[in-house]
Design a protein around this motif. Structure first.
Motif, PDB file in Angstrom:
ATOM      1  N   ALA A 164       0.821  -1.211   0.000  1.00 58.06           N
ATOM      2  CA  ALA A 164       0.000   0.000   0.000  1.00 58.06           C
ATOM      3  C   ALA A 164       0.853   1.258   0.000  1.00 58.06           C
ATOM      4  O   ALA A 164       1.815   1.357   0.763  1.00 58.06           O
ATOM      5  N   LEU A 165       0.494   2.196  -0.855  1.00 61.47           N
ATOM      6  CA  LEU A 165       1.072   3.530  -0.831  1.00 61.47           C
ATOM      7  C   LEU A 165       0.191   4.339   0.105  1.00 61.47           C
ATOM      8  O   LEU A 165      -0.971   4.616  -0.206  1.00 61.47           O
ATOM      9  N   TRP A 166       0.717   4.672   1.280  1.00 64.12           N
ATOM     10  CA  TRP A 166      -0.118   5.274   2.319  1.00 64.12           C
ATOM     11  C   TRP A 166       0.731   6.122   3.250  1.00 64.12           C
ATOM     12  O   TRP A 166       1.821   5.722   3.665  1.00 64.12           O
ATOM     13  N   ASP A 167       0.197   7.272   3.633  1.00 69.45           N
ATOM     14  CA  ASP A 167       0.919   8.163   4.541  1.00 69.45           C
ATOM     15  C   ASP A 167       0.744   7.778   6.007  1.00 69.45           C
ATOM     16  O   ASP A 167       1.273   8.427   6.893  1.00 69.45           O
ATOM     17  N   GLY A 168      -0.022   6.719   6.276  1.00 70.79           N
ATOM     18  CA  GLY A 168      -0.207   6.250   7.643  1.00 70.79           C
ATOM     19  C   GLY A 168      -1.280   6.984   8.416  1.00 70.79           C
ATOM     20  O   GLY A 168      -1.547   6.667   9.567  1.00 70.79           O
ATOM     21  N   LYS A 169      -1.914   7.943   7.789  1.00 68.65           N
ATOM     22  CA  LYS A 169      -2.948   8.720   8.454  1.00 68.65           C
ATOM     23  C   LYS A 169      -4.305   8.095   8.198  1.00 68.65           C
ATOM     24  O   LYS A 169      -4.568   7.550   7.145  1.00 68.65           O
ATOM     25  N   GLY A 170      -5.166   8.195   9.166  1.00 60.83           N
ATOM     26  CA  GLY A 170      -6.539   7.734   8.996  1.00 60.83           C
ATOM     27  C   GLY A 170      -7.375   8.834   8.388  1.00 60.83           C
ATOM     28  O   GLY A 170      -6.853   9.805   7.853  1.00 60.83           O
ATOM     29  N   GLY A 171      -8.668   8.688   8.497  1.00 63.96           N
ATOM     30  CA  GLY A 171      -9.548   9.747   8.070  1.00 63.96           C
ATOM     31  C   GLY A 171     -10.022   9.659   6.640  1.00 63.96           C
ATOM     32  O   GLY A 171     -10.767  10.507   6.191  1.00 63.96           O
ATOM     33  N   ASP A 172      -9.591   8.631   5.909  1.00 62.60           N
ATOM     34  CA  ASP A 172     -10.075   8.533   4.548  1.00 62.60           C
ATOM     35  C   ASP A 172     -11.345   7.700   4.455  1.00 62.60           C
ATOM     36  O   ASP A 172     -11.898   7.516   3.386  1.00 62.60           O
ATOM     37  N   GLY A 173     -11.843   7.226   5.578  1.00 59.67           N
ATOM     38  CA  GLY A 173     -13.147   6.568   5.657  1.00 59.67           C
ATOM     39  C   GLY A 173     -13.216   5.199   5.013  1.00 59.67           C
ATOM     40  O   GLY A 173     -12.217   4.664   4.551  1.00 59.67           O
ATOM     41  N   PRO A 174     -14.425   4.648   4.988  1.00 59.58           N
ATOM     42  CA  PRO A 174     -14.613   3.331   4.375  1.00 59.58           C
ATOM     43  C   PRO A 174     -14.161   3.354   2.918  1.00 59.58           C
ATOM     44  O   PRO A 174     -14.462   4.286   2.185  1.00 59.58           O
ATOM     45  N   GLY A 175     -13.389   2.366   2.550  1.00 53.93           N
ATOM     46  CA  GLY A 175     -12.918   2.282   1.183  1.00 53.93           C
ATOM     47  C   GLY A 175     -11.608   2.984   0.935  1.00 53.93           C
ATOM     48  O   GLY A 175     -11.029   2.865  -0.142  1.00 53.93           O
TER      49      GLY A 175
END
Length: 127
Positions: free
Chosen positions: A89-100
């Motif tokens: 996964a390419l991800w900044d580690g932050k939440g908040g992007d919700g379902p999906g």
């Protein structure tokens, strides 16, 4: 990130499957337009057009966060049909992007016993 991933796989001869929650035109409108410069729409359309029909999946859902969550579930299901799954996964580690969103996908993979490999965007920056 998804477009670049598919392009790089194709460059290396790796087949990919594109799973969309709704028709490509609606997907472009909700997820690609306004992405901030670049030629993302053209690149997406080229990928879609070059993908054989069996590897183009449209879930035909209404626009919502749950539609993207359904995409994540379908992607994981398709991957499991091929054998064990290792999510990259390419991800900044932050939440908040919700379902999906990416956090949701990573959480699903962890819940299924996977140990995802996370690539942080800031690690990709070049001097």
């Amino acid at each position: 990130g998804d477009i670049v991933f598919h392009e790089e796989c194709r460059t290396r001869g790796i087949a990919t499957t594109i799973v969309l929650p709704f028709a490509p035109e609606q997907f472009v409108e909700t997820s690609i337009e306004g992405a901030g410069g670049g030629d993302w729409i053209r690149r997406f359309q080229a990928l879609w057009d070059q993908t054989p029909a069996p590897a183009r999946v449209i879930l035909d859902l209404q626009v919502s966060d749950q539609a993207f969550a359904a995409c994540n579930a379908r992607l994981l299901d398709l991957a499991r049909r091929q054998g064990s799954v290792h999510l990259i996964a390419l991800w900044d580690g932050k939440g908040g992007d919700g379902p999906g969103g990416t956090a949701d996908m990573v959480e699903q993979a962890i819940a299924d016993g996977d140990r995802p490999h996370i690539i942080a965007p800031h690690d990709l920056m070049r001097a």
